[in-house]
Each structure stands twice: as C-alpha cells, then as structure tokens.
Design a protein around this motif. Structure first.
Motif, PDB file in Angstrom:
ATOM      1  N   GLN A 148     -11.171  27.097  46.755  1.00 27.51           N
ATOM      2  CA  GLN A 148      -9.980  27.757  46.217  1.00 27.51           C
ATOM      3  C   GLN A 148      -9.986  27.611  44.707  1.00 27.51           C
ATOM      4  OE1 GLN A 148      -6.498  26.478  48.755  1.00 27.51           O
ATOM      5  NE2 GLN A 148      -6.375  28.698  48.706  1.00 27.51           N
ATOM      6  N   ARG A 149      -9.715  28.686  44.067  1.00 28.34           N
ATOM      7  CA  ARG A 149      -9.812  28.762  42.622  1.00 28.34           C
ATOM      8  C   ARG A 149      -8.926  27.713  41.944  1.00 28.34           C
ATOM      9  NH1 ARG A 149      -6.353  31.960  40.224  1.00 28.34           N
ATOM     10  NH2 ARG A 149      -5.847  32.796  42.265  1.00 28.34           N
ATOM     11  N   THR A 150      -7.729  27.492  42.477  1.00 32.06           N
ATOM     12  CA  THR A 150      -6.756  26.638  41.796  1.00 32.06           C
ATOM     13  C   THR A 150      -6.861  25.184  42.215  1.00 32.06           C
ATOM     14  OG1 THR A 150      -5.221  27.240  43.535  1.00 32.06           O
ATOM     15  CG2 THR A 150      -5.064  28.453  41.467  1.00 32.06           C
ATOM     16  N   ASP A 151      -7.729  24.871  43.169  1.00 32.50           N
ATOM     17  CA  ASP A 151      -7.746  23.512  43.696  1.00 32.50           C
ATOM     18  C   ASP A 151      -8.784  22.652  42.998  1.00 32.50           C
ATOM     19  OD1 ASP A 151      -6.677  21.722  45.758  1.00 32.50           O
ATOM     20  OD2 ASP A 151      -8.777  21.624  46.345  1.00 32.50           O
ATOM     21  N   PRO A 152      -8.383  21.465  42.521  1.00 30.40           N
ATOM     22  CA  PRO A 152      -9.351  20.603  41.843  1.00 30.40           C
ATOM     23  C   PRO A 152     -10.392  20.016  42.788  1.00 30.40           C
ATOM     24  CG  PRO A 152      -7.237  19.509  42.021  1.00 30.40           C
ATOM     25  CD  PRO A 152      -7.028  20.903  42.513  1.00 30.40           C
TER      26      PRO A 152
ATOM     27  N   THR B  28     -13.227  23.048  47.652  1.00 26.22           N
ATOM     28  CA  THR B  28     -12.507  23.655  48.763  1.00 26.22           C
ATOM     29  C   THR B  28     -12.609  25.176  48.722  1.00 26.22           C
ATOM     30  OG1 THR B  28     -10.576  23.289  47.395  1.00 26.22           O
ATOM     31  CG2 THR B  28     -10.804  21.901  49.327  1.00 26.22           C
TER      32      THR B  28
END
Lengths: 496, 172, 322
Positions: free
Chosen positions: B48-52, B46
């Motif tokens: 986004q850095r924090t999204d798995p 996605t």
C-alpha cells in the motif's frame, strides 16, 4: 426527570421477575469466579453463557450476561490482591499495589477498598449511562485512528510512573514489551513477524505473558525458601475500610471513575487501559507519589474504580450507537441481537421500557456484587492461611490450567512458563514487569492506529498536529514522561 | 538471592554482582534488538502506497532499545561500586538458586506430562511432588490434598466452565 | 488372529490414523461418543454462534451431542490446521469458513481446501457497499462514477488486509478500472464505527454487519455484491443488475478431514441436512441477522473450488498472495 420516572417503572417491572433477579445474582457470582481465575476473562464468560440465554426472555438473559460482565471486571482484583494472579488484564494494574498491601498484612483492607471502589465506579458509570447517553455518545465517534493512536501513546507514557527505582530499566522493559508486541501477524498487512513458523504465535500471546510475569514469577520467588509456614504471616483482619481512610480516597475514586467512563466510551479501549490510566492519574495527583508501587491503598481504589467505570461507558457506546466499546460488549452486542433487539439509535425509542428495566437491573447487579463481595471476602481470604508449600504449587497449577483454557493450547502454557522464568530473573535485577504488560496492551493499538491514520490521511503526517484530541493526548503523554525528570530536577534544586 | 542493599552512604552505589548483571543484561537486550532489526529489515512491504510497512515499528523499537542499553551501560559504569553489607552467605545463595531451579524444572516437567498423559494424572502427581519438595510431606494429607486440588480445578474448569482440559497425546 | 500382512496393513492404516486399535470400528455405529466441533474464531462471534446453534439443533438428529471448541488464532489458521490433522474418525469436525480458501494463498496455512471434505454449507453473506446517510452519493451509479473519476480518493473500510471484504472491494476496483484507498480495521465492527464517525467514505462489509445502522437511517446501503438482493433490503440493487459481473460471498459450513470414510461423511451429511432444516436453526440464524444458505456437500465443494480459484487469482494480482 423523564429518565428517573422510566427508571422507577423499570425497577417495579423488575420486581415482578424474580427469575431475572435470581439469574442476575448467579451471573454476578459466576462473573466474580471467572474474573478471579487466571486466563478466563469476562469476554469468555459472557460467550460461555450466551447459548443459555437463547431460551430466556430478553431481560433475564441480558441481566445474567451483564452480571458476568460486572462480576468479571471486579473478580480479577481478588486474586490480584491476594495472590498476585491478575485474573484479568485490568487487574494487573491492581496487583501492583494490591499484592504489596497483602505482603504488609493489609489484604483485608485492600480487598474491601477494591470492592467499595468497584461498586462506586460501576454504579456511577451506570448512572451516567442512564442520564447522559445521548450527550456522550457522539464522543465515541470523534475517535478515529489518529485519536486512538494518541491515546495509546498516552497509555505508553504511563511506563514512566510504573518503572520503580530506575527509569532506564523501566523503559528497557517497556520497549522489550513493545518489541514482543510486534510478534504475530502485522496488524495491517497480515505478514507474520518474528513467529519462527509457529502458527500459535500469529497473535501476541498477551494473557499468557501477563500471567507468567505476575503470578508464575511470584510463585518462583516463593520457592526460594521452601517451608510449611503460612504464606502470609497476618490474617485477613478487617475488610471494611474505615470511613476516615476511605473518605480521603473519594476524590481519586471520582476522578478514576470519570476516566474509566470516558475510556469505556472510546471504541477499542477497555478496562485494562482504564485501570492503568487511573493509576497514573492517581499518582500524578497524589501528595505521596513515592508510595505508589510499594502498597498504596489509593492506587487500588483508583484502578478498580477506573476499570469498573469502564463498564457503563462501554455499554453506553454499544447501546446507543450499536458499536461495541470493547471485547465484552462486542459479544453482548451479539446477545442483544439474538434477543431481537437491535442496539443502536432506535433501541431507546422502540424499547425504552425494556432498556430502563435493564438499567435498573444493572444497578441491582452492582448492589449484588457489593453484597456478594463483602460476604465472601473472609471466606476467600482463608486462602492466605494455607501453608506456603501447598499454596505455591496450587498457584502454578492454576496458572497452567487457566492459560490452557484461553485457547485450549499447550503452547500458551509454554509461553506462560517462559514469561514466568524471565520475570523471575527480571525481578532479581530490578527490571519492572508492569511496563511489559502495559506495552503489550498499548503497543499493537499504537502501531495499528498510527498506520491506519496514515492511510486515512493519504500518507500525510499532519494528523499528528491538526486534530485537537490527538494533540491533547500527545501533549499529556509528553508531560507524563517528563514529570519524573522535572520532579528529580526540582528535588535536586531544593537540596542545593 | 534477595537484592543486596547497598550501604546508606551513597544510594546510587551498586554491588559488583549488580553491576555485572546490569552489563550482561544490557548486552543481551542489545543483541535481541540487533537480531530484531536484522530480521525486520527483510519484512515485505504491504503493497500500500501510504503504509510504512511491517518493518517500521519493530525497527524503531530496536533502535530505541539500543540507545537505552547504551544509557544503562553508561549509568551503571558511572555508579560507585560498594560491597553489599547484608549480602547472603554464598551457601545460602546457592541453596536458594537450587530451590528455584528445582521448582522451575519440576513445573516444566509437569507441563510436559500434562501434554503427554493428560491433565488429571499429571496435575495430581505434579502437585504432590511440588508440595513434597517445598516441605509438605505428610503421608496422608499430601496425596489427599493433591487429589482434592486437582479435582477442584477439574470441576471448576472442565465441568463448571465447559473448558476441556488436555487428555494427553498418549490417549488421544 | 491377525496375519503378519494384515498386521502390517493395520499399522500402516493406524499410523495414518495416529493410533492402533482406535480405528473407527464400524461406521454404521457412528457416532458412539461426543463429536467435537472446532471453531477457528472466538466465542461469541458470528462463526461461533452459527456453530453453537447448529450443535444445539443437531441433538435431535444424532445420537451423540456435538460439543463446540474454540481454537482461535492465526486468522483462523490454528483451528483449521487442528481439524486437518485430526484423526479421520469423524469425532473431530470443523466449522469451515471462506478463509479456508484464502489463508493458503497468503502463506499463512499449511492446508489447502483439498485437505477437507465438505459436509454442508449453512450460511452465506454477500459483500455490500454502504455509505453514510449524509454522503453525496444517493445511488450506486453516482458512487461508482465518483470512484472512477477520483482514483485512490475513496476510503473504503474493510475487516482486515487480505480478509474477505478487502478482496471483494479490491476486485471491484479492478472491474471499474479505478483504485480505492483500502483502510483495514480489526473486523467489520470497527470499520462500521469509523464510517459512522465520518472518518471513511464507505465500507464493503456484509449486510448483517450494517443492517441496524441502515434501518436506523444512519447509513445507506448502495449495492449488494451478490447474485441476488439481500433479505430485508429489497430496494438495494445488486452490482450484477448494474452490469458489473462481481459477486463475493463469505460462507460458513461444516467440514471434516479429507480421510474420513465415506459412510461417516454420509451420516454427517444426512444429519446436517436435517439439522439445517430445523425451524429452530433457521430461527436462530434469523435472530442473528444471518442468511440461511444450506447447500449439500457436492454443491458446497463447487463453491469452495470456485472461491479458491477466484481468491488465488485476485490475491496474486493484488500482491497479497505469497
């Protein structure tokens, strides 16, 4: 009691508005019909009526909409119990035991119990709404993504208690459901998953699958042995549950209502979750948990009081905070705004007369629901005396039309029928269907909120053990999953 | 085709048919899980850095399903196999399968017809034929009821609840 | 009698219009039957309410009624596609929203804005930056300074990844040369709820979506990301006033399939203008807290083209575009 006085004044004000009362009755009636028909949900009913309220005064318009809301939650139980058609997702929980009771010839008592429990659950939740709003409202805001994720996991752990004979088969059903729940647009990234290029699959077709798995499957089972004879051998019989029977269910009704209210207050969690959680807790506290799933009256009482308890909880969040507790109240929020009333902290201060008139009207709606319910049950129950050869095609036609009505889409009908055929095969080989429905409700909620929580905590997993509500839910979820194992172990030890 | 009940001697016992079905289903579900994992592994991130990412959850579900299928196979193989005592005669079983298949086929045809010629004619004919197939063949009541039920649903949905029903691609 | 050539012509036309002999007979008679207005979002939502209010008021200006049909799903793609492939006879029209200019870039739609002819814009709302009442930032400058000093620290809730408010805030971050932690929710409402609970630092949704909480003093609106200040919040500055050239609007209006003949488009435009000017329509929007923003077809088209280019560029930069 300041509130009591205001409520009295509201009730008096209401008696001067016969039109409002009349339309409230109409709303409840329409709600019951909408709830009972598959595919049409209370959300849709409220949305359909919304334009008609433009020209009404606030009390009249809002009471009618509330009537649809309350009636819609209750109405789902009628077709769920009689025909195994869950008119609403919450009624899927009711159908599990309700339809078994009908097969045993106890449809009347089951319907009566559902009606009483819906009334009690709803009324108590409105009373809580009236007196405890300010205290409970802050609870809703405690719920961040991690708490909602934990609630969804807890909801999923219920699979253990609705798996029927084989826990492995139940879990397989549940995880297939979870996998199906990932079909559609990724909740955070918007990437289409497993859609095969079909735009129609961008959102999980949850209600068509539910209607297919319950109602269409049962219709196909009925087709095994064609015949003109009656669908159910026994007539409806008595509808009012005997006091001695109902008395024993009161603790369950009370507990389920409390659960329903709490779940209603939580933003994003609605009657469907409440009904399943109430079922699970009723089974946990039951002395005869083995009867659940085979036609247990208490299960019906639990589901219905839980689902209707949600109404007051969802209204509480919506009215006091101005944020919707579930899909129906989201539409109602629009209705209030249209009437020039801004739900939120100022509503009670600036319009307390009107709010308390509404509250007394809500209680009136529930009384109306009780009366309408009991006076029509015998008539509605006549459907059971229809010959099977007529009733079964009619059920399928109803499923088809109801599914189409959801999104005006023939594609959805195809999904419904596919689910019906798969459901039939599952039933043949003892794979339970309710875990799939539960997974479809909870799966997207669990995934979206887990990933959101991860974003909120900047990628750290510590939200799993640093937040008290999250930890509590996850612990209960773990225990729920372990309970059947522990019971089996205890039995084995007792036998040895 | 109701579920044959195994002998009371061992409640864990299953019939040969049941055993076969469980193994086939386990294989099918495992295939589904593998397919899901295979497709999911190519889902894009996605960004986004924090999204798995979109693939994490389907992969987890797929792996758990594989494990569960393995457990189901082990569990099935461990159970004693007993001939069902009250199994249906093959002829009766066949009759039921045919009945359900006819019902399902008819319903699928009905939905196709609704899409093609529209709700009103298709539902009327579907109801009449389905009732006849299920044994309700009264020359007057059958068509009358079919028309009445079609009309009742039409009134309830299309007029009462303002949900437009399909007019059919033929007439659109 | 048709000549063979004319017959072939009419077949060619007819297949484009999906049916022979059902071509719009004479545009000047239009409309001779009810018009279907397709709404791509759920009943009761903002787009649906605008559509229903419009349909209600249009009765006075069209000889036939407009019926609202909700075709939901696919973030709106299903309803928009339905309008795109509709027979271009003017009897199926659609509510076009800003997503028309966004979904094509995300690979979620088969249409582009060129498949539609805009009739008119009815409503438009800017983005706004709103924080909690007890937040340390009293002005937009303080907030932006903090964001610049702490890239990735500020959690901003939006109504979904790739949805309008996400793009708006991402574009703001680019302008500032910083980064936000964008948290997607299922719509604006849940994002506002999370802000109320103090789980995020700010939301980037439109003024109507936070107005009740701002008026109640629970939230504080710091700036509007639009060309002018929002109605009812005259003390809230725009970003442009603060020297940041950014304005992002969501909008709703009426569109028809591209091939609808010009005479019908003109009839609809005239009726839509009269409807939009009805006091009843303006009042309905006001009750819903929505801003009346009528714009005629050509002007509406300009905005669609502008937004289409803006979103294509922004989304490509963000890696959302496919």
């Amino acid at each position: 009691m300041h509130e009591l006085q205001l409520l009295g004044q509201g009730a008096i004000a209401l008696t001067h508005q016969p039109m409002a009362l009349l339309l409230a009755v109409f709303g409840v009636m329409l709600g019951i019909i909408i709830g009972a028909l598959p595919g049409l949900t209370a959300t849709m009913g409220v949305a359909i009526l919304l334009p008609f309220t433009f020209g009404m005064d606030p009390v009249t318009g809002l009471l009618m909409i509330n009537g649809v809301f309350f009636g819609g939650v209750y109405g789902g139980s009628i077709t769920a119990i009689l025909l195994k058609i869950p008119g609403t997702p919450a009624a899927a929980a009711t159908a599990m035991d309700g339809y078994e009771l009908t097969k045993k010839g106890l449809a009347g008592i089951a319907l009566g119990t559902a009606t009483c429990s819906s009334f009690l659950g709803g009324t108590i939740s409105i009373i809580v709404l009236i007196f405890l709003s300010p205290i409970l409202a802050s609870f809703a805001l405690e719920f961040s993504a991690s708490e909602t994720f934990a609630l969804a996991v807890f909801g999923l752990s219920i699979i253990a208690s609705i798996s029927g004979k084989s826990p492995i088969k139940g879990l397989i059903s549940g995880f297939v459901g979870l996998l199906v729940a990932t079909v559609g647009l990724d909740p955070l990234g918007g990437f289409p998953r497993f859609t095969g290029g079909f735009t129609e699959l961008y959102s999980v077709p949850f209600i068509p699958v539910m209607i297919g798995l319950f109602a269409a499957t049962e219709a196909f089972v009925q087709m095994e042995e064609p015949g003109v004879r009656k669908a159910v051998s026994m007539a409806l019989g008595r509808v009012l549950p005997p006091w001695a029977t109902y008395k024993k269910m009161l603790p369950t009704v009370g507990r389920s209502t409390a659960l329903g209210i709490a779940i209603g207050i939580i933003p994003g969690a609605g009657a469907d979750i409440a009904a399943f959680v109430a079922y699970n807790e009723a089974k946990r506290f039951s002395k005869t948990p083995e009867n659940y799933g085979k036609g247990e009256l208490t299960a019906v009482a639990a589901c219905e009081s839980g689902a209707n308890g949600c109404t007051g909880g969802a209204l509480l969040t919506m009215l006091t905070l101005g944020v919707p507790g579930d899909a129906v109240t989201a539409v109602m929020l629009g209705a209030l705004t249209l009437q020039g009333l801004q739900p939120g902290p100022l509503l009670f201060k600036e319009h307390s007369d009107l709010v308390f008139t509404l509250f007394s009207g809500m209680l009136f709606c529930y009384v109306t629901m009780l009366i309408l319910g009991f006076s029509s049950l015998h008539f509605i129950g006549k459907v059971l005396t229809m010959p099977k050869a007529v009733l079964t095609p009619l059920i399928l036609a109803l499923c088809i039309v109801g599914t189409y009505a959801l999104n005006n889409s023939v594609f959805d009908i195809g999904i419904m029928l596919t689910a019906g055929i798969v459901g039939y095969l599952m039933q043949k080989w003892d794979f339970p269907a309710p875990p799939i429905v539960l997974a479809l409700i909870m799966g997207p909620m669990a995934e979206a909120n887990f990933r959101r929580a991860l974003s909120l905590s900047d990628g750290s997993y510590d939200f799993l053990w640093t937040r008290p509500i999250t930890v509590a839910f996850l612990t209960v979820a773990f225990l729920s999953l372990m309970l059947p194992v522990w019971r089996a172990w205890k039995e084995r030890r007792a036998a040895a | 085709m109701t579920q044959p009940i195994p002998t009371a001697a061992d409640e864990r016992a299953i019939t040969p048919a049941n055993r076969r079905a469980s193994l086939i289903i386990a294989a099918l579900v495992a295939a589904l899980a593998v397919a899901a994992i295979y497709v999911a592994k190519d889902f894009p991130s996605t960004g986004q850095r924090t999204d798995p990412g979109a693939s994490r959850f389907p992969m987890i579900y797929g792996v758990v399903l594989l494990v569960l299928c393995g457990l189901l196979v082990l569990d099935t193989l461990k159970r004693p196999v007993v001939e069902a005592v009250d199994a249906l005669a093959p002829a009766e079983l066949m009759r039921r399968i045919v009945n359900v298949a006819i019902g399902m086929g008819l319903t699928i045809l009905g939905v196709y017809a609704i899409d093609f010629v529209g709700y009103l004619p298709a539902t009327g004919v579907y109801l009449a034929v389905a009732m006849a197939v299920m044994g309700f063949r009264h020359p007057l009541w059958n068509p009358l009821l079919a028309v009445a039920m079609t009309a009742a649903l039409y009134v309830a949905f299309s007029i009462g609840l303002a949900v437009p029903l399909p007019v059919g691609s033929l007439f659109e | 009698m048709l000549t063979r050539r004319r017959f072939l012509e009419s077949i060619a036309l007819g297949s484009a219009a999906a049916g022979l002999g059902t071509l719009p007979a004479f545009a000047e008679d239009y409309p001779t039957k009810g018009i279907e207005l397709v709404v791509s979002y759920g009943a009761g939502g903002g787009t649906d309410l605008v559509a229903r209010a419009f349909a209600d008021q249009a009765k006075k200006h069209l000889p036939q009624a407009i019926g609202v049909v909700n075709k939901t799903g696919g973030s709106g793609a299903i309803g928009f596609s339905d309008v795109m492939i509709a027979r271009p006879d003017g009897y199926k029209i659609g509510m076009g929203t800003v997503e028309l200019t966004m979904l094509p870039h995300m690979g979620l739609a088969r249409f582009t804005i060129d498949d539609f002819t805009p009739i008119c814009r009815l409503n438009a709302e800017p983005a706004a930056i709103t924080v909690k009442d007890d937040a340390p930032w009293k002005t937009i400058e303080e907030f932006l300074d903090y964001a610049k000093a702490n890239p990735g620290k500020v959690r901003i809730g939006n109504s979904g990844t790739g949805a309008i408010w996400h793009i708006a805030m991402a574009a703001l971050a680019t302008k500032l040369g910083t980064e936000f932690n964008h948290i997607p929710y299922e719509g604006a409402n849940p994002a506002v709820t999370a802000l109320l609970g103090g789980h995020i630092e700010a939301v980037g949704v439109s003024p109507p979506e936070v107005s009740s909480q701002v008026l109640a003093g629970k939230l504080r609106m710091l700036a509007v990301v639009g060309d002018k200040r929002a109605k009812g919040f005259d003390n809230v500055p725009t970003l442009k006033e603060k020297g940041i050239d950014l304005s992002v609007y969501t909008w709703r209006g009426i569109v028809v399939p591209k091939k609808v003949p010009q005479p019908i488009v003109d009839i609809l435009r005239k009726a839509a203008k009269a409807t939009a000017d009805e006091p009843g329509f303006k009042e309905a929007l006001e009750k819903m807290n929505l801003t009346w923003a009528y714009a005629d077809g050509p002007e509406f088209r300009k905005q669609m083209e502008h937004d289409n280019a803006f979103f294509k560029e922004t989304m490509t930069r963000l890696g959302i575009a496919k």
